[in-house]
Design a protein around this motif. Sequence first.
Motif, PDB file in Angstrom:
ATOM      1  N   HIS A   1       0.829  -1.205   0.000  1.00 42.66           N
ATOM      2  CA  HIS A   1       0.000   0.000   0.000  1.00 42.66           C
ATOM      3  C   HIS A   1       0.873   1.269   0.000  1.00 42.66           C
ATOM      4  CE1 HIS A   1      -3.360   2.626   0.774  1.00 42.66           C
ATOM      5  NE2 HIS A   1      -2.766   3.098   1.889  1.00 42.66           N
ATOM      6  N   ASN A   2       0.410   2.299  -0.705  1.00 43.19           N
ATOM      7  CA  ASN A   2       1.071   3.614  -0.721  1.00 43.19           C
ATOM      8  C   ASN A   2       2.479   3.551  -1.295  1.00 43.19           C
ATOM      9  OD1 ASN A   2       1.239   6.418  -0.265  1.00 43.19           O
ATOM     10  ND2 ASN A   2       2.273   6.129   1.716  1.00 43.19           N
ATOM     11  N   VAL A   3       2.676   2.668  -2.283  1.00 41.37           N
ATOM     12  CA  VAL A   3       3.990   2.554  -2.915  1.00 41.37           C
ATOM     13  C   VAL A   3       3.830   2.655  -4.420  1.00 41.37           C
ATOM     14  CG1 VAL A   3       6.017   1.120  -3.288  1.00 41.37           C
ATOM     15  CG2 VAL A   3       4.904   1.157  -1.050  1.00 41.37           C
ATOM     16  N   LEU A   4       4.661   3.464  -5.056  1.00 40.27           N
ATOM     17  CA  LEU A   4       4.652   3.628  -6.507  1.00 40.27           C
ATOM     18  C   LEU A   4       5.985   3.154  -7.058  1.00 40.27           C
ATOM     19  CD1 LEU A   4       3.085   7.233  -6.630  1.00 40.27           C
ATOM     20  CD2 LEU A   4       1.934   5.070  -7.109  1.00 40.27           C
ATOM     21  N   PRO A   5       6.035   2.754  -8.306  1.00 43.55           N
ATOM     22  CA  PRO A   5       7.303   2.289  -8.875  1.00 43.55           C
ATOM     23  C   PRO A   5       8.333   3.412  -8.895  1.00 43.55           C
ATOM     24  CG  PRO A   5       5.648   2.567 -10.604  1.00 43.55           C
ATOM     25  CD  PRO A   5       4.928   2.703  -9.304  1.00 43.55           C
ATOM     26  N   GLY A   6       9.588   3.030  -8.774  1.00 40.13           N
ATOM     27  CA  GLY A   6      10.653   4.011  -8.794  1.00 40.13           C
ATOM     28  C   GLY A   6      11.886   3.511  -8.060  1.00 40.13           C
ATOM     29  N   VAL A   7      12.716   4.459  -7.567  1.00 41.58           N
ATOM     30  CA  VAL A   7      13.893   4.095  -6.777  1.00 41.58           C
ATOM     31  C   VAL A   7      13.877   4.902  -5.487  1.00 41.58           C
ATOM     32  CG1 VAL A   7      15.280   3.501  -8.808  1.00 41.58           C
ATOM     33  CG2 VAL A   7      15.394   5.819  -7.854  1.00 41.58           C
TER      34      VAL A   7
ATOM     35  N   VAL B   1      15.270   9.519   3.428  1.00 38.66           N
ATOM     36  CA  VAL B   1      15.226   8.757   2.178  1.00 38.66           C
ATOM     37  C   VAL B   1      14.660   9.643   1.068  1.00 38.66           C
ATOM     38  CG1 VAL B   1      14.228   6.763   0.967  1.00 38.66           C
ATOM     39  CG2 VAL B   1      14.928   6.550   3.361  1.00 38.66           C
ATOM     40  N   LEU B   2      15.308   9.570  -0.107  1.00 35.36           N
ATOM     41  CA  LEU B   2      14.804  10.211  -1.311  1.00 35.36           C
ATOM     42  C   LEU B   2      14.134   9.163  -2.184  1.00 35.36           C
ATOM     43  CD1 LEU B   2      14.701  12.396  -3.624  1.00 35.36           C
ATOM     44  CD2 LEU B   2      16.984  11.543  -4.284  1.00 35.36           C
ATOM     45  N   GLY B   3      12.919   9.471  -2.622  1.00 35.52           N
ATOM     46  CA  GLY B   3      12.221   8.583  -3.548  1.00 35.52           C
ATOM     47  C   GLY B   3      11.934   9.298  -4.852  1.00 35.52           C
ATOM     48  N   ILE B   4      12.228   8.642  -5.991  1.00 35.99           N
ATOM     49  CA  ILE B   4      11.909   9.197  -7.307  1.00 35.99           C
ATOM     50  C   ILE B   4      10.934   8.234  -7.973  1.00 35.99           C
ATOM     51  CG2 ILE B   4      12.800  10.009  -9.515  1.00 35.99           C
ATOM     52  CD1 ILE B   4      15.484  10.461  -8.240  1.00 35.99           C
ATOM     53  N   ILE B   5       9.792   8.754  -8.363  1.00 29.97           N
ATOM     54  CA  ILE B   5       8.699   7.910  -8.864  1.00 29.97           C
ATOM     55  C   ILE B   5       8.760   7.808 -10.387  1.00 29.97           C
ATOM     56  CG2 ILE B   5       6.189   7.657  -8.977  1.00 29.97           C
ATOM     57  CD1 ILE B   5       6.103   9.381  -6.391  1.00 29.97           C
ATOM     58  N   GLY B   6       8.689   6.561 -10.888  1.00 30.12           N
ATOM     59  CA  GLY B   6       8.703   6.302 -12.326  1.00 30.12           C
ATOM     60  C   GLY B   6       9.358   4.960 -12.596  1.00 30.12           C
ATOM     61  N   PRO B   7       9.363   4.543 -13.832  1.00 34.30           N
ATOM     62  CA  PRO B   7      10.031   3.278 -14.172  1.00 34.30           C
ATOM     63  C   PRO B   7      11.489   3.318 -13.712  1.00 34.30           C
ATOM     64  CG  PRO B   7       8.738   4.086 -16.026  1.00 34.30           C
ATOM     65  CD  PRO B   7       8.747   5.179 -15.007  1.00 34.30           C
ATOM     66  N   PRO B   8      11.923   2.343 -12.925  1.00 32.48           N
ATOM     67  CA  PRO B   8      13.288   2.371 -12.376  1.00 32.48           C
ATOM     68  C   PRO B   8      14.378   2.614 -13.401  1.00 32.48           C
ATOM     69  CG  PRO B   8      12.033   0.629 -11.337  1.00 32.48           C
ATOM     70  CD  PRO B   8      11.167   1.176 -12.433  1.00 32.48           C
ATOM     71  N   VAL B   9      14.251   2.033 -14.579  1.00 33.24           N
ATOM     72  CA  VAL B   9      15.287   2.181 -15.591  1.00 33.24           C
ATOM     73  C   VAL B   9      15.406   3.639 -16.056  1.00 33.24           C
ATOM     74  CG1 VAL B   9      13.758   1.677 -17.546  1.00 33.24           C
ATOM     75  CG2 VAL B   9      16.218   1.171 -17.728  1.00 33.24           C
ATOM     76  N   GLN B  10      14.286   4.377 -15.961  1.00 37.15           N
ATOM     77  CA  GLN B  10      14.309   5.777 -16.396  1.00 37.15           C
ATOM     78  C   GLN B  10      14.740   6.741 -15.272  1.00 37.15           C
ATOM     79  OE1 GLN B  10      10.684   7.030 -18.373  1.00 37.15           O
ATOM     80  NE2 GLN B  10      10.378   5.010 -19.327  1.00 37.15           N
ATOM     81  N   VAL B  11      14.335   6.451 -14.058  1.00 38.73           N
ATOM     82  CA  VAL B  11      14.588   7.405 -12.971  1.00 38.73           C
ATOM     83  C   VAL B  11      15.926   7.173 -12.268  1.00 38.73           C
ATOM     84  CG1 VAL B  11      12.124   7.704 -12.566  1.00 38.73           C
ATOM     85  CG2 VAL B  11      13.392   6.043 -11.191  1.00 38.73           C
ATOM     86  N   LYS B  12      16.470   5.956 -12.383  1.00 45.49           N
ATOM     87  CA  LYS B  12      17.708   5.648 -11.664  1.00 45.49           C
ATOM     88  C   LYS B  12      18.864   6.586 -12.008  1.00 45.49           C
ATOM     89  CE  LYS B  12      20.759   1.818 -10.414  1.00 45.49           C
ATOM     90  NZ  LYS B  12      21.057   0.373 -10.615  1.00 45.49           N
ATOM     91  N   PRO B  13      19.031   6.990 -13.286  1.00 51.04           N
ATOM     92  CA  PRO B  13      20.152   7.894 -13.600  1.00 51.04           C
ATOM     93  C   PRO B  13      20.086   9.239 -12.867  1.00 51.04           C
ATOM     94  CG  PRO B  13      19.307   6.871 -15.594  1.00 51.04           C
ATOM     95  CD  PRO B  13      18.345   6.528 -14.503  1.00 51.04           C
ATOM     96  N   TYR B  14      18.886   9.629 -12.420  1.00 53.01           N
ATOM     97  CA  TYR B  14      18.742  10.910 -11.711  1.00 53.01           C
ATOM     98  C   TYR B  14      18.975  10.788 -10.199  1.00 53.01           C
ATOM     99  CZ  TYR B  14      16.420  12.452 -16.021  1.00 53.01           C
ATOM    100  OH  TYR B  14      16.122  12.772 -17.316  1.00 53.01           O
ATOM    101  N   ALA B  15      18.958   9.564  -9.713  1.00 47.70           N
ATOM    102  CA  ALA B  15      18.929   9.351  -8.261  1.00 47.70           C
ATOM    103  C   ALA B  15      20.134   9.978  -7.543  1.00 47.70           C
ATOM    104  CB  ALA B  15      18.855   7.866  -7.951  1.00 47.70           C
ATOM    105  N   ASN B  16      21.337   9.668  -7.989  1.00 50.21           N
ATOM    106  CA  ASN B  16      22.525  10.178  -7.296  1.00 50.21           C
ATOM    107  C   ASN B  16      22.646  11.694  -7.380  1.00 50.21           C
ATOM    108  OD1 ASN B  16      23.609   7.814  -6.207  1.00 50.21           O
ATOM    109  ND2 ASN B  16      24.590   7.252  -8.154  1.00 50.21           N
ATOM    110  N   LEU B  17      22.265  12.238  -8.546  1.00 46.02           N
ATOM    111  CA  LEU B  17      22.345  13.686  -8.728  1.00 46.02           C
ATOM    112  C   LEU B  17      21.397  14.405  -7.760  1.00 46.02           C
ATOM    113  CD1 LEU B  17      23.484  16.072 -10.323  1.00 46.02           C
ATOM    114  CD2 LEU B  17      21.592  15.793 -11.949  1.00 46.02           C
ATOM    115  N   VAL B  18      20.149  13.949  -7.699  1.00 48.98           N
ATOM    116  CA  VAL B  18      19.175  14.577  -6.810  1.00 48.98           C
ATOM    117  C   VAL B  18      19.557  14.327  -5.354  1.00 48.98           C
ATOM    118  CG1 VAL B  18      16.742  14.675  -6.121  1.00 48.98           C
ATOM    119  CG2 VAL B  18      17.352  14.368  -8.532  1.00 48.98           C
TER     120      VAL B  18
END
Length: 394
Positions: free
Chosen positions: A69-75, A88-105
């Motif tokens: 519950h209350n979880v969306l796809p992402g990293v 914790v930082l969460g980025i919502i979206g298909p993992p393959v698309q959002v993962k490149p932004y994770a470290n920068l954000v």
Amino acid sequence: MDGLVQIAQKVVDAVSEILPFPISLSDEKGYIIGSTLPDRIGRQHPPSIEVLHKNQMIEYDEANIIDIHNVLPGVATPLVLDNKTLGVLGIIGPPVQVKPYANLVKKYVEMTWQETIQKQTKEFRTKTLETFAQYILLNDNVNKEKIKQYSSLFHLDYDVKRYCILINIGNSLLPDISNNFQIDLFKEQLLRMVVDVFECKDNYLGTFLNTEKIILLKPVNSEFEYASSLKKFHDKGMKLIESFRSLKINDVSIAVGNISRSLEDVSNSYDEAERLIEYGLNLGITPKVYSYHDWDLVSNILPKQINNDFLDKISFNLDMFIKSENYAELANTFITYCESELNVSKTAQKLYLHRNTLIYRLKKIEEITSLDTKSFQHCVVLYVALKQDTRVLK
């Protein structure tokens, strides 16, 4: 963690303007405290709890969140401050698309968080230092142990001799007082100027006492060193006035108090500096750099130190003089005579009087008061008494 709570939504709003994916920030217990999806704020976020437990980035795709519950796809990735995982930082979206932004954000959030904590710590230290200065300088009764605790906090030696330098800048800061950030930076700049001009290296206390007054409690090893500092005080004070003038602060008065044994009695030095400024301003003495090393200043202040009891005792000698028809004229003549080293020619020149006119006035004073105007001892008594009287012409 309070620092992250305060900046969470601001960071989210800033990042969302350039990042094409929604994000969220969770606290150290897994509760969302900032999100581009406002209805999620305040809810506990299971992936954040898992990330906090494992202390590593985790990817969540459609397959492994279907029953949560209350979880969306992402990293989701941990936020670290001073080697501690506190959010914790969460980025919502298909993992393959959002993962490149994770470290920068992640780096952006951590950097902003760190800056906020540092700013809060700095502000707290500044306010605490101001409170300490107010406590030791403005209170009649202080607690020795409390002073020692504060001294330890600010790494100040309690028993070191110090003297107070007081800088009064009047209302110079009032036009900018509404802008807290700018005013804080400006105050820091002014304090740096004070510390640099008076060559402070360590173990000193410099702070604003209020919006009008800056104080510098400077350590000194001996009375000889203090005396040497006084000899340079006027030049350093003038240098500081010029530095402040370059920042459009033109109403500056500076004074130095006497040496004090410790922080417990340094208020005496502050009080003395404050009195010097008061005397200097009331007497119209310029430049506005005041110390007891300045003999011209001391000679002007001396009459103000004579108490009323002494004046009462000699008043019977002066009563007829004060009541005389030309009192103000004769008093002004006599003061100028004293300040001209009892020299008739110099006095006549200063007052634009004929020599005989001046001699006539001096004899008139002798007749009324019975003193000898050629005697330094006689003249100094009348001079001091007359300098107390505001009716005497300047």
